[in-house]
Design an enzyme around this catalytic site. Structure first.
Site, mmCIF file in Angstrom:
data_model
loop_
_atom_site.group_PDB
_atom_site.id
_atom_site.type_symbol
_atom_site.label_atom_id
_atom_site.label_comp_id
_atom_site.label_asym_id
_atom_site.label_seq_id
_atom_site.Cartn_x
_atom_site.Cartn_y
_atom_site.Cartn_z
ATOM 1 N N GLU A 216 0.850 -1.201 0.000
ATOM 2 C CA GLU A 216 0.000 0.000 0.000
ATOM 3 C C GLU A 216 0.883 1.247 0.000
ATOM 4 O OE1 GLU A 216 -2.246 -0.717 3.594
ATOM 5 O OE2 GLU A 216 -3.816 -1.744 2.483
ATOM 6 N N GLU B 228 -5.033 4.853 -1.697
ATOM 7 C CA GLU B 228 -5.962 4.592 -0.594
ATOM 8 C C GLU B 228 -6.609 5.890 -0.102
ATOM 9 O OE1 GLU B 228 -5.754 2.814 3.969
ATOM 10 O OE2 GLU B 228 -4.134 2.377 2.555
ATOM 11 N N CYS C 118 -10.333 0.930 7.817
ATOM 12 C CA CYS C 118 -9.762 2.207 8.253
ATOM 13 C C CYS C 118 -10.328 3.395 7.486
ATOM 14 C CB CYS C 118 -8.242 2.169 8.129
ATOM 15 S SG CYS C 118 -7.642 1.635 6.520
#
Length: 639
Positions: free
Chosen positions: A333, A349, A429
């Site tokens: 990520e 993200e 998240c």
């Protein structure tokens, strides 16, 4: 570092939003997103991935009850990142190691929402969660449900991987938000007890460790500003100073002399002051860089701020998508190498762009530079808003710039790319992070110092402070027109960010330009009229971005546009803009002249000029994509 340029953002209670673009979005977050997430945290959304979050706090509370009765609870392994019904005991912790943080982020969003719009029922729901959380805290202040449920003896034994300092960070930020909204100190007192334990545990002549996933540093600075307790600031600085030293603490805690892991993933490969490039896990990175800016300011540390500026320049100029997305690879990520910005493999993200906005605001509070507001705007209006559906009940974790649904299903390299938003995530998240940012949007519009009020975002607002009562009426997205009605209390300077996308603008008062801001001396009450000319533009990448050679993106104002299959049919790669597209803008939609190439089923053949026909190509704002079912999408188009 010039401390005379320091400014502070205005607090939520000082700024009331009233904006034709943002009113709908903030209301969706208040009325749909926050209640939806309340249910998701309790696993009450049909068909959604399980959270286990509140269940874990309840389990931990039962462990605390046993301990108070002198009963030693059963222990379970602490040996993985994710626990579920298939790999652990039903009485053990479930979910990801950082699952506690989802509840804290939800509470933070609730606190901001209550400051904007008081809701007794919502406050009662928050208090319900706070009671459950506080029952799970050990007497010494420690609170992490993974270790409390599974094995309290292993607390702080794996800072690299297991996130208890990260969870503390979100706990503290949630507690501060709730306290500032309601005056309820229960969670804040619990967070301070945990912070006290952390300060007693880490430091010189103590454990010389630091968080594997950053955010505790930012939270400790916030607690310091709220409480005045210097130990919180000093511990945050210690975490920054200790990071990246050799021998690596992450090796020491595991009892190994050296490893092949160079810790770029954790931004712990070298000390922060020596870091010049954004590397590793993108969310961790921008959380660290935000904290570095906090500490640089608090200690007037030129060396640390210079590192922040170098990292900022690397992100803005070499590692950021046109949408404000960062972190271009699914592998970790993470940030990739310079100019590596693939469209159909992008990770980008939602949390990473939110963290970039945190970093941008902190940099803007230290240095007068319109670039920080420009990047904040780019991320906010594109990647962040893309992360949520129009009804606020489904979400993107990943925000690609090109989607082929078939590839997402059949190509393992692209399975992280979702063609439709998801109801929830086991690793959730992003949704509560998005809710807390949008609910606190008031704090990202203005900064001020003794003499100057800086306007960083043109969002319709009403504010009152010692300088003036100001009503900002904004049609920034629709027409680029903005009006300030100023009831002056004392002379001050108004500094207006000139957006980087705007080539032509008019301001009704005399002004001087400095670092991308128009400075206007205000000595009396007046109205100021601004017109930012918003034109449809074609934007190209550096030719070092291999994915976009011969392609352009379409923008208007701060919005990036995209094409979808729902409007333009399948095989979007067959579309090409005309050399003279004759753009037509109406009600947020852009129409352009272009061509569609005829499909060719023969895999290889001698080159001939493509068979094309004229067509009209329809573009919609990028943040709107994916709201009409599963279909292809692309930001970039051939020209």
């Amino acid at each position: 570092m010039n401390s005379k340029e320091f400014s502070n953002h205005l607090k939520i209670n000082d700024v009331k939003i009233n904006d034709p673009f943002w009113n709908k979005i903030t209301e969706v977050v208040r009325t749909n997103v926050i209640p939806y997430q309340y249910l998701a945290l309790q696993d009450k959304i049909d068909g959604a991935d399980k959270s286990y979050c509140i269940e874990n706090f309840i389990k931990a509370g039962k462990v605390i009850e046993k301990l108070k009765k002198g009963i030693e609870p059963e222990k379970f392994p602490v040996d993985k990142w994710e626990y579920n019904e298939n790999n652990c005991d039903k009485n053990a912790f479930h979910g990801w190691v950082f699952q506690d943080s989802d509840a804290y982020k939800w509470l933070e969003a609730v606190g901001y929402s209550l400051q904007n719009h008081y809701d007794k029922t919502l406050e009662e729901k928050a208090n319900e969660y706070i009671d459950i959380i506080c029952k799970a805290q050990l007497d010494n202040g420690y609170l992490d449900t993974l270790y409390i449920i599974n094995d309290r003896d292993k607390a702080f034994s794996n800072l690299k991987d297991y996130h208890e300092l990260y969870c503390f960070g979100h706990m503290a930020e949630g507690a501060l938000s709730i306290y500032n909204a309601t005056g309820n100190r229960k969670l804040l007192d619990a967070a301070c007890r945990f912070a006290d334990l952390i300060c007693d545990t880490f430091g010189e002549n103590k454990i010389k460790g630091y968080p594997g996933h950053e955010i505790a540093e930012m939270a400790l600075v916030k607690l310091y500003h709220q409480t005045g307790k210097k130990e919180y600031l000093e511990t945050a600085k210690f975490f920054i100073d200790e990071r990246g030293k050799r021998p690596y603490y992450f090796d020491t805690e595991r009892g190994v002399e050296s490893t092949a892991d160079n810790y770029h993933y954790n931004q712990a490969h070298i000390p922060p002051r020596k870091q010049k490039e954004a590397v590793g896990h993108a969310v961790r990175g921008v959380y660290l860089y935000s904290a570095m800016a906090d500490i640089a300011r608090a200690y007037n540390d030129d060396g640390l701020f210079d590192a922040c500026k170098s990292i900022w320049n690397n992100i803005e100029n070499k590692k950021m998508y046109i949408t404000g997305g960062i972190g271009s690879t699914v592998d970790g990520e993470a940030f990739s190498f310079d100019y590596d910005l693939p469209n159909d493999l992008a990770y980008a993200e939602t949390c990473a762009s939110i963290g970039l906005i945190f970093f941008a605001r902190r940099m803007a509070e230290i240095e007068i530079n319109a670039h920080y507001g420009d990047v904040m705007e780019r991320a906010l209006y594109n990647t962040v808003l893309s992360g949520m559906s129009e009804d606020g009940k489904s979400f993107f974790y990943v925000n690609p710039l090109e989607v082929l649904p078939e590839a997402s299903k059949l190509d393992s390299r692209k399975r992280h790319i979702k063609p439709v938003r998801q109801k929830w995530f086991s690793c959730a998240c992003c949704p509560p992070n998005l809710a807390r940012l949008i609910s606190s949007l008031n704090e990202y519009i203005y900064t001020e110092n003794d003499n100057t009020l800086f306007v960083n975002q043109y969002i319709g607002t009403e504010l009152e402070n010692s300088k003036a009562h100001i009503v900002l009426t904004s049609y920034y997205i629709e027409s680029g027109n903005v009006t300030f009605k100023i009831n002056c209390k004392k002379p001050f300077t108004l500094a207006l960010r000139i957006p980087s996308w705007c080539d032509e603008y008019k301001i009704s008062e005399k002004f001087d330009i400095k670092n991308g801001y128009a400075f206007i001396e205000i000595k009396e009450s007046k109205n100021i009229f601004i017109q930012f000319k918003a034109e449809v533009k074609l934007i190209k990448c550096s030719n070092r971005v291999r994915a976009n050679i011969g392609k352009v993106a379409v923008t208007r104002g701060p919005l990036v546009y995209c094409i979808e299959e729902a409007d333009n049919g399948k095989n979007l790669q067959m579309l090409r803009l005309s050399a003279t597209p004759h753009f037509k803008y109406e009600n947020g939609i852009i129409l352009a002249d272009g061509f569609r190439e005829k499909e060719d089923d023969i895999l290889y053949s001698e080159y001939t000029s493509p068979n094309i026909k004229e067509c009209t190509i329809k573009f919609i704002p990028y943040y709107h994509w994916g709201n009409r079912g599963e279909n292809e999408m692309s930001v970039y188009i051939k020209i």
